[in-house]
Design an enzyme around this catalytic site. Structure first.
Site, PDB file in Angstrom:
ATOM      1  N   SER A 143      31.334  45.332  28.925  1.00  0.00           N
ATOM      2  CA  SER A 143      31.743  44.171  29.718  1.00  0.00           C
ATOM      3  C   SER A 143      31.117  44.251  31.092  1.00  0.00           C
ATOM      4  CB  SER A 143      33.270  44.130  29.859  1.00  0.00           C
ATOM      5  OG  SER A 143      33.683  43.136  30.785  1.00  0.00           O
ATOM      6  N   TYR A 156      41.752  48.445  32.037  1.00  0.00           N
ATOM      7  CA  TYR A 156      40.736  47.891  31.144  1.00  0.00           C
ATOM      8  C   TYR A 156      39.317  48.250  31.577  1.00  0.00           C
ATOM      9  CZ  TYR A 156      37.879  44.079  29.097  1.00  0.00           C
ATOM     10  OH  TYR A 156      36.924  43.349  28.447  1.00  0.00           O
ATOM     11  N   LYS A 160      35.729  49.941  29.520  1.00  0.00           N
ATOM     12  CA  LYS A 160      34.438  49.284  29.322  1.00  0.00           C
ATOM     13  C   LYS A 160      33.312  50.091  29.961  1.00  0.00           C
ATOM     14  CE  LYS A 160      35.842  45.928  26.804  1.00  0.00           C
ATOM     15  NZ  LYS A 160      35.387  45.811  25.407  1.00  0.00           N
TER      16      LYS A 160
END
Length: 253
Positions: A143, A156, A160
């Site tokens: 990401s 999160y 990534k």
């Protein structure tokens, strides 16, 4: 038909980016195995769309947070479709939450699905590719969040970044087996993960205004980059990261 004669595995493919890539791979000639967790109807319809393109497809249920799921998924694909040539590690979650009161369970679950799941899926696929002896490709859906922060994504963004780093190290470990390892870094793509957040029209408009191409992404925008990295067109590309964000990352001023 850039992927003709190959078997492509995609995790988290019942919806969103994974679904688009799975169907896009089939359109380029691949047979496809998809993994899904809690969206059986979406998995069934994805398989139907792939079969309508004249390709073989299977759906294998399993939670990627469980390392055994990776072994089962890869074994089923090899048994029923004949080989494992490409793995797209896509499955992921992002339950938005503030940092100071982040529940341990939310942090842990996000790590287990996004990072641990990606690790064990790539490992299982790589082992099968080594057994087959003809190389292959691993693609992690990282990401833009691997490169920038997010106030409600402190659990999160590290996952990534971890997937991006995993592909760099795996590229070194697996190069001798002709297995290429790369990551895709999507910007904001309209999926079920962020649909509630993007329901705020003012926020959505602000985000679009910062993107040079003038719009948020859709899952189909990820298909071309994924097919490229999976195909022989990228035969000398490994350890790389490709931003697919409409230019958002470079627009700092």
């Amino acid at each position: 038909m850039l992927l003709e004669g190959r078997c492509v595995l995609v995790t988290g493919a019942a919806a969103g980016i994974g679904r688009a890539i799975a169907i896009g791979a089939a359109a380029q000639g691949a047979d496809v195995a998809i993994n899904y967790h809690d969206n059986a109807a979406g998995a069934k319809s994805c398989v139907a769309e792939i079969e309508a393109l004249g390709r073989r497809a299977i759906a294998v249920h399993g939670d990627v947070a469980d390392p055994n799921t990776a072994v089962t998924f890869v074994d089923r694909a090899a048994e029923l479709l004949g080989s494992v040539d490409v793995l797209v590690s896509n499955a992921g979650i992002c339950p938005f939450h503030s940092f100071l009161d982040m529940p341990v369970e939310t942090f842990t679950r996000t790590q287990q699905v996004n990072l641990h799941g990606g690790y064990f899926m790539c490992q299982a696929a790589a082992r099968q590719m080594v057994r087959q002896g003809r190389g292959g490709a691993l693609i992690a859906i990282s990401s833009i969040s691997a490169l920038v922060g997010g106030e409600y994504q402190t659990h999160y963004t590290p996952t990534k970044a971890g997937l991006h780093s995993l592909m760099q190290s795996a590229a070194i470990a697996l190069g001798r087996h002709n297995i290429r390892c790369n990551s895709l870094l999507p910007g904001t793509i309209r999926t079920d993960i962020n649909k509630d957040d993007l329901a705020d029209r003012e926020k959505c408009a602000r985000m679009e205004a910062r993107i040079p191409l003038g719009r948020l992404g859709v899952p189909e925008d990820m298909v071309g980059p994924a097919v490229f990295l999976a195909s022989d067109m990228a035969r000398y590309v490994t350890g790389a990261a490709l931003l697919v964000d409409g230019g958002a990352f470079v627009n700092l001023q």
